[in-house]
Design a protein around this motif. Sequence first.
Motif, PDB file in Angstrom:
ATOM      1  N   HIS A  19       0.838  -1.200   0.000  1.00 53.26           N
ATOM      2  CA  HIS A  19       0.000   0.000   0.000  1.00 53.26           C
ATOM      3  C   HIS A  19       0.868   1.242   0.000  1.00 53.26           C
ATOM      4  O   HIS A  19       1.950   1.276   0.590  1.00 53.26           O
ATOM      5  N   THR A  20       0.411   2.287  -0.670  1.00 54.83           N
ATOM      6  CA  THR A  20       0.986   3.615  -0.540  1.00 54.83           C
ATOM      7  C   THR A  20      -0.151   4.628  -0.461  1.00 54.83           C
ATOM      8  O   THR A  20      -1.180   4.453  -1.122  1.00 54.83           O
ATOM      9  N   ARG A  21       0.036   5.652   0.360  1.00 61.16           N
ATOM     10  CA  ARG A  21      -1.043   6.629   0.529  1.00 61.16           C
ATOM     11  C   ARG A  21      -0.494   8.041   0.480  1.00 61.16           C
ATOM     12  O   ARG A  21       0.680   8.292   0.782  1.00 61.16           O
ATOM     13  N   PRO A  22      -1.337   8.995   0.095  1.00 57.29           N
ATOM     14  CA  PRO A  22      -0.941  10.397   0.077  1.00 57.29           C
ATOM     15  C   PRO A  22      -1.166  11.035   1.428  1.00 57.29           C
ATOM     16  O   PRO A  22      -1.769  10.447   2.329  1.00 57.29           O
ATOM     17  N   GLY A  23      -0.693  12.258   1.587  1.00 58.02           N
ATOM     18  CA  GLY A  23      -0.968  13.031   2.790  1.00 58.02           C
ATOM     19  C   GLY A  23       0.066  12.803   3.863  1.00 58.02           C
ATOM     20  O   GLY A  23       0.357  11.675   4.233  1.00 58.02           O
ATOM     21  N   VAL A  24       0.652  13.879   4.359  1.00 66.27           N
ATOM     22  CA  VAL A  24       1.661  13.794   5.408  1.00 66.27           C
ATOM     23  C   VAL A  24       1.228  14.656   6.590  1.00 66.27           C
ATOM     24  O   VAL A  24       0.850  15.803   6.431  1.00 66.27           O
ATOM     25  N   SER A  25       1.273  14.100   7.778  1.00 67.39           N
ATOM     26  CA  SER A  25       0.985  14.835   8.996  1.00 67.39           C
ATOM     27  C   SER A  25       1.629  14.094  10.150  1.00 67.39           C
ATOM     28  O   SER A  25       2.216  13.022   9.972  1.00 67.39           O
ATOM     29  N   SER A  26       1.525  14.631  11.354  1.00 67.86           N
ATOM     30  CA  SER A  26       2.199  14.037  12.502  1.00 67.86           C
ATOM     31  C   SER A  26       1.692  12.638  12.812  1.00 67.86           C
ATOM     32  O   SER A  26       2.393  11.846  13.426  1.00 67.86           O
ATOM     33  N   GLU A  27       0.463  12.320  12.376  1.00 66.43           N
ATOM     34  CA  GLU A  27      -0.105  11.009  12.691  1.00 66.43           C
ATOM     35  C   GLU A  27      -0.052  10.066  11.480  1.00 66.43           C
ATOM     36  O   GLU A  27      -0.668   9.009  11.491  1.00 66.43           O
ATOM     37  N   THR A  28       0.721  10.431  10.455  1.00 63.00           N
ATOM     38  CA  THR A  28       0.747   9.616   9.253  1.00 63.00           C
ATOM     39  C   THR A  28       1.080   8.166   9.560  1.00 63.00           C
ATOM     40  O   THR A  28       0.440   7.254   9.046  1.00 63.00           O
ATOM     41  N   TYR A  29       2.088   7.913  10.402  1.00 63.75           N
ATOM     42  CA  TYR A  29       2.483   6.536  10.661  1.00 63.75           C
ATOM     43  C   TYR A  29       1.354   5.754  11.310  1.00 63.75           C
ATOM     44  O   TYR A  29       1.117   4.592  10.975  1.00 63.75           O
ATOM     45  N   ASN A  30       0.648   6.369  12.253  1.00 64.07           N
ATOM     46  CA  ASN A  30      -0.424   5.662  12.960  1.00 64.07           C
ATOM     47  C   ASN A  30      -1.508   5.193  12.004  1.00 64.07           C
ATOM     48  O   ASN A  30      -2.130   4.152  12.229  1.00 64.07           O
TER      49      ASN A  30
END
Length: 255
Positions: free
Chosen positions: A72-83
């Motif tokens: 899987h790969t997904r867009p969007g980066v934020s502080s909770e991206t890993y979770n």
Amino acid sequence: MCNIAGYVGEKRAAPILLDMIRRQQGFDGGACTGIVTYHEGRLYYIKIVGDVDALIKSTDALSLPGSVGIAHTRPGVSSETYNFAHPFITYDETMAAVTNGTSRGSTPGAVEKMTRMLEDEGYRFRGEAYLFNTETKMPRLRCGAFVSGAEVRLNGVHYYHNVKGMPIPEAMARVDSELYKDGVIEVLSTEEPDRITVLRTSRPAATLKTADGIYIATTCFAFPGDVSGELGQLPLLRPCQIFKDKIVVTDAKID
């Protein structure tokens, strides 16, 4: 839109899956990337914040064992991206899933209702995140943490299969009848290590049937250029079991 990939065959899955994800992440994705394979009774999984090249450089993802897996790969980066990164793995590590799509079309409050039911049944979630933006559409646990709707989706499948005794395709259809009408989910189970079960509700799920196995991806552009075979598209609203030499459309169906 997230992009997903799957492979069931005779070759080692990890290099194939990561190549397919690399080919797709230019369309959308690359913010975080993950993979899970099955080998000799267990799931092997890795995910990071970053694209497929970062995953390969910083982990041993390319060396994961097994000839069946999903990525899987997904867009969007934020502080909770890993979770909220895929794949999601159940706490007993018997089932994994990747998804794309949205909760568009689901009954209002259905995801939250299933989240509460799973909490009552003792389910725990690996991707809990405490967010400053409490207006997020992610479901919220009683402890105040948010979780991905995709993780709720996977655990719902696990619940209907393990607790209610439904076959995995029927469990997937039951969950998506309640929650999702827009997307694709791929499930890999240690109970059924010779297959991937895929349910397509709206987004594309292309297949390539070859002499060495069957490839699955969001788009046919993901398939290796040096591999020939029969191209196809999975049917809508019917869970399909992908084996290395055949695709079985099950009798389960979304209501």
